[in-house]
Write a protein that holds these residues in place. Structure first.
Motif, mmCIF file in Angstrom:
data_model
loop_
_atom_site.group_PDB
_atom_site.id
_atom_site.type_symbol
_atom_site.label_atom_id
_atom_site.label_comp_id
_atom_site.label_asym_id
_atom_site.label_seq_id
_atom_site.Cartn_x
_atom_site.Cartn_y
_atom_site.Cartn_z
ATOM 1 N N GLY A 107 118.214 43.180 131.599
ATOM 2 C CA GLY A 107 116.950 42.469 131.502
ATOM 3 C C GLY A 107 115.946 42.780 132.588
ATOM 4 O O GLY A 107 114.792 42.351 132.501
ATOM 5 N N THR A 108 116.354 43.530 133.609
ATOM 6 C CA THR A 108 115.445 43.893 134.700
ATOM 7 C C THR A 108 115.149 45.388 134.646
ATOM 8 O O THR A 108 116.055 46.205 134.883
ATOM 9 C CB THR A 108 116.055 43.548 136.072
ATOM 10 O OG1 THR A 108 116.315 42.147 136.142
ATOM 11 C CG2 THR A 108 115.101 43.942 137.198
ATOM 12 N N PRO A 109 113.902 45.787 134.334
ATOM 13 C CA PRO A 109 113.552 47.212 134.377
ATOM 14 C C PRO A 109 113.775 47.747 135.803
ATOM 15 O O PRO A 109 113.269 47.173 136.772
ATOM 16 C CB PRO A 109 112.069 47.238 133.999
ATOM 17 C CG PRO A 109 111.838 45.944 133.276
ATOM 18 C CD PRO A 109 112.757 44.961 133.932
ATOM 19 N N THR A 110 114.535 48.809 135.911
ATOM 20 C CA THR A 110 114.921 49.326 137.227
ATOM 21 C C THR A 110 114.677 50.829 137.283
ATOM 22 O O THR A 110 115.119 51.567 136.404
ATOM 23 C CB THR A 110 116.405 49.025 137.503
ATOM 24 O OG1 THR A 110 116.628 47.602 137.436
ATOM 25 C CG2 THR A 110 116.814 49.531 138.875
ATOM 26 N N LEU A 111 113.987 51.254 138.327
ATOM 27 C CA LEU A 111 113.692 52.672 138.522
ATOM 28 C C LEU A 111 114.838 53.325 139.284
ATOM 29 O O LEU A 111 115.232 52.848 140.360
ATOM 30 C CB LEU A 111 112.382 52.824 139.302
ATOM 31 C CG LEU A 111 111.934 54.249 139.645
ATOM 32 C CD1 LEU A 111 111.712 55.085 138.390
ATOM 33 C CD2 LEU A 111 110.664 54.209 140.500
ATOM 34 N N LEU A 112 115.377 54.404 138.733
ATOM 35 C CA LEU A 112 116.455 55.159 139.369
ATOM 36 C C LEU A 112 115.932 56.513 139.822
ATOM 37 O O LEU A 112 115.266 57.214 139.065
ATOM 38 C CB LEU A 112 117.616 55.363 138.388
ATOM 39 C CG LEU A 112 118.170 54.120 137.681
ATOM 40 C CD1 LEU A 112 119.322 54.517 136.767
ATOM 41 C CD2 LEU A 112 118.610 53.070 138.690
ATOM 42 N N MET A 113 116.244 56.875 141.061
ATOM 43 C CA MET A 113 115.827 58.164 141.619
ATOM 44 C C MET A 113 116.941 58.670 142.542
ATOM 45 O O MET A 113 117.757 57.891 143.033
ATOM 46 C CB MET A 113 114.527 58.025 142.427
ATOM 47 C CG MET A 113 113.361 57.383 141.694
ATOM 48 S SD MET A 113 111.875 57.187 142.736
ATOM 49 C CE MET A 113 111.341 58.905 142.875
ATOM 50 N N HIS A 114 116.925 59.987 142.800
ATOM 51 C CA HIS A 114 117.802 60.473 143.865
ATOM 52 C C HIS A 114 117.232 60.012 145.199
ATOM 53 O O HIS A 114 117.961 59.514 146.052
ATOM 54 C CB HIS A 114 117.950 61.993 143.832
ATOM 55 C CG HIS A 114 118.723 62.503 145.024
ATOM 56 N ND1 HIS A 114 119.992 62.059 145.303
ATOM 57 C CD2 HIS A 114 118.388 63.383 146.016
ATOM 58 C CE1 HIS A 114 120.421 62.659 146.424
ATOM 59 N NE2 HIS A 114 119.471 63.451 146.865
ATOM 60 N N GLY A 115 115.942 60.196 145.390
ATOM 61 C CA GLY A 115 115.286 59.696 146.589
ATOM 62 C C GLY A 115 114.605 60.742 147.436
ATOM 63 O O GLY A 115 113.752 60.415 148.267
ATOM 64 N N ASP A 116 114.933 62.028 147.234
ATOM 65 C CA ASP A 116 114.339 63.051 148.092
ATOM 66 C C ASP A 116 112.843 63.221 147.856
ATOM 67 O O ASP A 116 112.093 63.535 148.782
ATOM 68 C CB ASP A 116 115.061 64.392 147.947
ATOM 69 C CG ASP A 116 115.091 64.918 146.523
ATOM 70 O OD1 ASP A 116 115.047 64.099 145.583
ATOM 71 O OD2 ASP A 116 115.173 66.149 146.346
ATOM 72 N N SER A 117 112.386 62.951 146.635
ATOM 73 C CA SER A 117 110.949 63.094 146.355
ATOM 74 C C SER A 117 110.123 62.005 147.029
ATOM 75 O O SER A 117 108.894 62.120 147.124
ATOM 76 C CB SER A 117 110.697 63.050 144.839
ATOM 77 O OG SER A 117 111.075 61.793 144.300
ATOM 78 N N LEU A 118 110.778 60.964 147.536
ATOM 79 C CA LEU A 118 110.077 59.889 148.234
ATOM 80 C C LEU A 118 109.802 60.224 149.700
ATOM 81 O O LEU A 118 109.030 59.526 150.355
ATOM 82 C CB LEU A 118 110.907 58.600 148.174
ATOM 83 C CG LEU A 118 111.165 58.023 146.778
ATOM 84 C CD1 LEU A 118 112.205 56.916 146.857
ATOM 85 C CD2 LEU A 118 109.870 57.510 146.161
ATOM 86 N N CYS A 119 110.416 61.279 150.205
ATOM 87 C CA CYS A 119 110.278 61.649 151.620
ATOM 88 C C CYS A 119 109.094 62.603 151.798
ATOM 89 O O CYS A 119 109.251 63.769 152.206
ATOM 90 C CB CYS A 119 111.566 62.280 152.127
ATOM 91 S SG CYS A 119 113.030 61.231 151.901
#
Length: 241
Positions: A107-119
């Motif tokens: 019921g909770t939309p959740t964004l999944l990422m590896h995370g390297d693109s956030l750096c």
């Protein structure tokens, strides 16, 4: 109903303790749960599905057994194993997941990422990442002989380790503004990612409302996982290897 998240195991032959811990995790934690998400850097290096080392085949067989128990397995590329392809996923009973992906988590939309693109403060790395994720470049690399790719992987790893030693810690962490931008672009209040090896839960604001960023831990000294169940807050857990 239970969904589990892990990332940054960096499986490799020189760390059989991590492999053993992962196999135990599959047996005692993941077997029979609803879903298992592996959000990148599952392997320390990946040069093509045609390599088929004993470790890779052992892990594929273990995942396939968990998949046969009814658990859906999803695998996302990391910055170390972005060449994992459909062939290996089929052998492992897993589904390859785009980075980023939004899922409905009870019921909770959740964004999944590896995370390297956030750096994004690590400009040099982001340029390298853009090249590595180019499909034409990947196709060119995969056409090279296996021995050439193995040598290239060793060289890239040495270069990466040398460069990272000279970088400030803040440069290799996520950029807060980029986190908010991604969450707002996808219309979510929850983000789960790995990559930074800084396991924690961060409260922030996105879309004008309270939001949360959950960072998964790496498996260098501990087994880290996130447990999500209906009607409950996600729980970030760890145990020694």
């Amino acid at each position: 109903m239970t969904t589990l998240f892990i990332s940054d195991l960096h499986l490799e032959e020189s760390r059989p303790d991590i492999t053993d811990a992962f196999l135990a995790f599959l047996k005692h934690k993941a077997h029979g749960v609803e879903r298992l998400y592996i959000l990148g850097d599952f392997f320390e290096a990946w040069i093509g599905d045609d390599e088929r080392t004993p470790l890779q085949e052992q892990v594929a067989a273990a995942l396939r057994e968990v998949s046969a128990s009814g658990t859906e397995i999803f695998l996302m590329h990391g910055n170390r194993d972005f060449l994992i392809g459909q062939d290996y996923c089929e052998r492992a009973g897993a589904t390859l997941l785009d980075d980023p992906t939004v899922v409905d988590l009870y019921g909770t939309p959740t964004l999944l990422m590896h995370g390297d693109s956030l750096c994004t403060a690590d400009v040099e790395y982001q340029k390298f990442r853009a090249n590595m994720r180019n499909p034409q470049w990947q196709q060119m690399i995969l056409q090279r002989p296996l021995a050439d790719r193995q040598q290239m992987a060793r060289q890239l790893r040495e270069i990466s380790m040398a460069k990272n030693q000279g970088k400030e810690e803040t440069i290799m962490d996520v950029t807060p503004e980029e986190v908010v931008r991604e969450m707002e672009a996808h219309g979510v209040q929850r983000l789960i990612h790995g990559h930074t090896h800084r396991p924690a839960e961060h409260e922030l604001e996105a879309n004008g409302q309270p939001a949360k960023r959950i960072v998964l831990g790496d498996w260098h000294t501990h087994v880290w996982w996130l447990t999500v169940q209906p009607g409950q807050e996600p729980v970030l857990q760890k145990q020694p290897l």
